[in-house]
Write a protein that holds these residues in place. Structure first.
Motif, PDB file in Angstrom:
ATOM      1  N   ASN A 115      12.253  24.070  -2.706  1.00 10.56           N
ATOM      2  CA  ASN A 115      11.442  23.545  -3.793  1.00 10.56           C
ATOM      3  C   ASN A 115      10.492  22.500  -3.206  1.00 10.56           C
ATOM      4  OD1 ASN A 115      10.391  22.873  -6.243  1.00 10.56           O
ATOM      5  ND2 ASN A 115      12.148  21.699  -6.924  1.00 10.56           N
ATOM      6  N   TYR A 116       9.230  22.634  -3.528  1.00 11.47           N
ATOM      7  CA  TYR A 116       8.227  21.695  -3.043  1.00 11.47           C
ATOM      8  C   TYR A 116       7.351  21.297  -4.224  1.00 11.47           C
ATOM      9  CZ  TYR A 116       4.340  19.687  -0.498  1.00 11.47           C
ATOM     10  OH  TYR A 116       3.375  18.836  -0.048  1.00 11.47           O
ATOM     11  N   SER A 117       7.200  20.015  -4.435  1.00 10.28           N
ATOM     12  CA  SER A 117       6.319  19.558  -5.507  1.00 10.28           C
ATOM     13  C   SER A 117       5.501  18.379  -4.998  1.00 10.28           C
ATOM     14  CB  SER A 117       7.122  19.161  -6.749  1.00 10.28           C
ATOM     15  OG  SER A 117       8.015  18.117  -6.443  1.00 10.28           O
ATOM     16  N   SER A 118       4.286  18.299  -5.486  1.00 10.31           N
ATOM     17  CA  SER A 118       3.411  17.199  -5.094  1.00 10.31           C
ATOM     18  C   SER A 118       2.376  16.972  -6.186  1.00 10.31           C
ATOM     19  CB  SER A 118       2.713  17.484  -3.768  1.00 10.31           C
ATOM     20  OG  SER A 118       1.801  18.537  -3.925  1.00 10.31           O
ATOM     21  N   PHE A 119       1.824  15.789  -6.198  1.00  5.35           N
ATOM     22  CA  PHE A 119       0.707  15.481  -7.092  1.00  5.35           C
ATOM     23  C   PHE A 119      -0.073  14.325  -6.492  1.00  5.35           C
ATOM     24  CE2 PHE A 119       3.735  12.353  -8.614  1.00  5.35           C
ATOM     25  CZ  PHE A 119       2.940  11.243  -8.844  1.00  5.35           C
ATOM     26  N   SER A 120      -1.271  14.162  -6.984  1.00  2.29           N
ATOM     27  CA  SER A 120      -2.106  13.030  -6.607  1.00  2.29           C
ATOM     28  C   SER A 120      -3.007  12.699  -7.790  1.00  2.29           C
ATOM     29  CB  SER A 120      -2.947  13.369  -5.377  1.00  2.29           C
ATOM     30  OG  SER A 120      -3.783  12.284  -5.054  1.00  2.29           O
ATOM     31  N   ARG A 121      -3.010  11.445  -8.180  1.00  2.00           N
ATOM     32  CA  ARG A 121      -3.889  10.992  -9.262  1.00  2.00           C
ATOM     33  C   ARG A 121      -4.582   9.720  -8.809  1.00  2.00           C
ATOM     34  NH1 ARG A 121      -2.420  11.980 -15.308  1.00  2.00           N
ATOM     35  NH2 ARG A 121      -4.658  11.750 -15.318  1.00  2.00           N
ATOM     36  N   SER A 122      -5.832   9.592  -9.214  1.00  2.00           N
ATOM     37  CA  SER A 122      -6.604   8.403  -8.872  1.00  2.00           C
ATOM     38  C   SER A 122      -7.234   7.840 -10.136  1.00  2.00           C
ATOM     39  CB  SER A 122      -7.708   8.743  -7.867  1.00  2.00           C
ATOM     40  OG  SER A 122      -7.139   9.181  -6.658  1.00  2.00           O
ATOM     41  N   PHE A 123      -7.309   6.517 -10.187  1.00  2.00           N
ATOM     42  CA  PHE A 123      -7.905   5.827 -11.325  1.00  2.00           C
ATOM     43  C   PHE A 123      -8.837   4.743 -10.797  1.00  2.00           C
ATOM     44  CE2 PHE A 123      -3.630   7.194 -12.505  1.00  2.00           C
ATOM     45  CZ  PHE A 123      -3.878   7.929 -13.645  1.00  2.00           C
ATOM     46  N   ARG A 124     -10.006   4.639 -11.421  1.00  2.00           N
ATOM     47  CA  ARG A 124     -10.960   3.597 -11.038  1.00  2.00           C
ATOM     48  C   ARG A 124     -10.555   2.308 -11.753  1.00  2.00           C
ATOM     49  NH1 ARG A 124     -14.954   3.057  -8.157  1.00  2.00           N
ATOM     50  NH2 ARG A 124     -15.382   5.243  -7.890  1.00  2.00           N
ATOM     51  N   LEU A 125     -10.470   1.239 -10.969  1.00  2.00           N
ATOM     52  CA  LEU A 125     -10.103  -0.061 -11.511  1.00  2.00           C
ATOM     53  C   LEU A 125     -11.356  -0.901 -11.729  1.00  2.00           C
ATOM     54  CD1 LEU A 125      -7.103  -0.923  -9.164  1.00  2.00           C
ATOM     55  CD2 LEU A 125      -6.998  -0.097 -11.521  1.00  2.00           C
ATOM     56  N   PRO A 126     -11.340  -1.764 -12.716  1.00  2.00           N
ATOM     57  CA  PRO A 126     -12.478  -2.689 -12.883  1.00  2.00           C
ATOM     58  C   PRO A 126     -12.542  -3.652 -11.702  1.00  2.00           C
ATOM     59  CG  PRO A 126     -11.011  -2.738 -14.795  1.00  2.00           C
ATOM     60  CD  PRO A 126     -10.346  -1.908 -13.764  1.00  2.00           C
ATOM     61  N   GLU A 127     -13.672  -4.250 -11.515  1.00  2.00           N
ATOM     62  CA  GLU A 127     -13.839  -5.176 -10.399  1.00  2.00           C
ATOM     63  C   GLU A 127     -13.084  -6.478 -10.615  1.00  2.00           C
ATOM     64  OE1 GLU A 127     -17.931  -5.690  -9.325  1.00  2.00           O
ATOM     65  OE2 GLU A 127     -18.288  -3.527  -9.291  1.00  2.00           O
ATOM     66  N   THR A 128     -12.661  -6.727 -11.831  1.00  2.00           N
ATOM     67  CA  THR A 128     -12.008  -7.994 -12.157  1.00  2.00           C
ATOM     68  C   THR A 128     -10.487  -7.854 -12.170  1.00  2.00           C
ATOM     69  OG1 THR A 128     -12.204  -7.471 -14.499  1.00  2.00           O
ATOM     70  CG2 THR A 128     -13.957  -8.796 -13.524  1.00  2.00           C
ATOM     71  N   VAL A 129      -9.911  -7.363 -11.080  1.00  2.00           N
ATOM     72  CA  VAL A 129      -8.451  -7.280 -10.975  1.00  2.00           C
ATOM     73  C   VAL A 129      -8.002  -8.002  -9.706  1.00  2.00           C
ATOM     74  CG1 VAL A 129      -8.272  -5.096 -12.220  1.00  2.00           C
ATOM     75  CG2 VAL A 129      -8.450  -5.063  -9.736  1.00  2.00           C
ATOM     76  N   LYS A 130      -6.755  -8.416  -9.701  1.00  2.00           N
ATOM     77  CA  LYS A 130      -6.149  -9.025  -8.509  1.00  2.00           C
ATOM     78  C   LYS A 130      -5.460  -7.914  -7.736  1.00  2.00           C
ATOM     79  CE  LYS A 130      -5.060 -13.403 -10.765  1.00  2.00           C
ATOM     80  NZ  LYS A 130      -3.945 -14.284 -11.146  1.00  2.00           N
ATOM     81  N   ALA A 131      -6.163  -7.324  -6.800  1.00  2.00           N
ATOM     82  CA  ALA A 131      -5.626  -6.186  -6.056  1.00  2.00           C
ATOM     83  C   ALA A 131      -4.405  -6.573  -5.233  1.00  2.00           C
ATOM     84  CB  ALA A 131      -6.700  -5.590  -5.157  1.00  2.00           C
ATOM     85  N   ASP A 132      -4.323  -7.830  -4.801  1.00  2.00           N
ATOM     86  CA  ASP A 132      -3.194  -8.268  -3.983  1.00  2.00           C
ATOM     87  C   ASP A 132      -1.918  -8.454  -4.802  1.00  2.00           C
ATOM     88  OD1 ASP A 132      -4.939  -8.294  -1.872  1.00  2.00           O
ATOM     89  OD2 ASP A 132      -5.349 -10.439  -1.998  1.00  2.00           O
ATOM     90  N   SER A 133      -2.038  -8.490  -6.115  1.00  2.00           N
ATOM     91  CA  SER A 133      -0.875  -8.774  -6.967  1.00  2.00           C
ATOM     92  C   SER A 133      -0.381  -7.552  -7.744  1.00  2.00           C
ATOM     93  CB  SER A 133      -1.235  -9.880  -7.960  1.00  2.00           C
ATOM     94  OG  SER A 133      -1.617 -11.039  -7.268  1.00  2.00           O
ATOM     95  N   ILE A 134      -0.822  -6.362  -7.387  1.00  2.00           N
ATOM     96  CA  ILE A 134      -0.396  -5.152  -8.092  1.00  2.00           C
ATOM     97  C   ILE A 134       1.065  -4.873  -7.763  1.00  2.00           C
ATOM     98  CG2 ILE A 134      -0.725  -2.659  -8.277  1.00  2.00           C
ATOM     99  CD1 ILE A 134      -3.689  -3.130  -7.804  1.00  2.00           C
ATOM    100  N   LYS A 135       1.842  -4.542  -8.797  1.00  2.00           N
ATOM    101  CA  LYS A 135       3.266  -4.262  -8.614  1.00  2.00           C
ATOM    102  C   LYS A 135       3.595  -2.903  -9.200  1.00  2.00           C
ATOM    103  CE  LYS A 135       4.519  -9.018  -8.615  1.00  2.00           C
ATOM    104  NZ  LYS A 135       5.419  -9.753  -7.966  1.00  2.00           N
ATOM    105  N   ALA A 136       4.534  -2.210  -8.559  1.00  2.00           N
ATOM    106  CA  ALA A 136       4.985  -0.897  -9.040  1.00  2.00           C
ATOM    107  C   ALA A 136       6.501  -0.907  -9.146  1.00  2.00           C
ATOM    108  CB  ALA A 136       4.523   0.204  -8.096  1.00  2.00           C
ATOM    109  N   GLN A 137       6.995  -0.240 -10.174  1.00  2.00           N
ATOM    110  CA  GLN A 137       8.432  -0.149 -10.403  1.00  2.00           C
ATOM    111  C   GLN A 137       8.738   1.254 -10.916  1.00  2.00           C
ATOM    112  OE1 GLN A 137       9.721  -2.882 -13.404  1.00  2.00           O
ATOM    113  NE2 GLN A 137      11.870  -2.347 -13.180  1.00  2.00           N
ATOM    114  N   TYR A 138       9.821   1.830 -10.443  1.00  2.00           N
ATOM    115  CA  TYR A 138      10.222   3.173 -10.873  1.00  2.00           C
ATOM    116  C   TYR A 138      11.596   3.089 -11.521  1.00  2.00           C
ATOM    117  CZ  TYR A 138      11.307   8.154 -10.714  1.00  2.00           C
ATOM    118  OH  TYR A 138      11.630   9.438 -11.050  1.00  2.00           O
TER     119      TYR A 138
END
Length: 154
Positions: free
Chosen positions: A106-129
């Motif tokens: 079984n092989y599965s994959s995906f890729s999604r991209s989203f454009r962020l506004p210029e007014t974000v703190k890129a260094d402070s992005i957090k992800a949780q699963y």
């Protein structure tokens, strides 16, 4: 005044054995062939996870429904105000018993991209699963509010 000719409304229509076959074939070429690219694109997105995007005063929130994955399966990158989320998972099940052999791949994959506004703190992005949902929190940068200023013309 009523018509004197008798109408046979309840008489069944006689059809050839092949009439339904050819009608179905004609319908396939008339309808499905032209819609095939649309069907193919839907099939191609079968592994594309659903995304919910919301915004509060302090952050943007991206939630992706990706059940059955592990934290290590995800790859999240930011490049010039574009956040890309991808995942690849490969499973090989091999089972050898006395009476049979079982092998599943079984092989599965995906890729999604989203454009962020210029007014974000890129260094402070957090992800949780958790519970099959990938939560990504993108904090907003504080915007400077310009005060009203009068400019004199010389």
């Amino acid at each position: 005044m009523k018509s004197m000719t008798r109408r046979e409304e309840n008489k069944p229509v006689q059809r050839s054995v092949f009439s339904n076959f050819f009608t179905d074939i004609d319908r396939m070429f008339d309808d499905d062939m032209f819609l095939m690219p649309m069907h193919m694109s839907r099939m191609g997105n079968a592994n594309m996870p659903a995304a919910n995007i919301s915004e509060t005063d302090k952050e943007y929130s991206i939630d992706l429904a990706v059940p059955g994955m592990k934290r290590d399966d995800f790859n999240i990158e930011i490049d010039e105000h574009m956040i890309s989320i991808s995942c690849e998972k490969e499973e090989n099940i091999k089972e050898d018993k006395d009476n049979y052999k079982r092998r599943e791949y079984n092989y599965s994959s995906f890729s999604r991209s989203f454009r962020l506004p210029e007014t974000v703190k890129a260094d402070s992005i957090k992800a949780q699963y958790e519970n099959g949902v990938l939560h990504i929190r993108v904090p907003k940068a504080e915007q400077t509010v310009q005060k009203k200023k009068r400019i004199n013309v010389e």
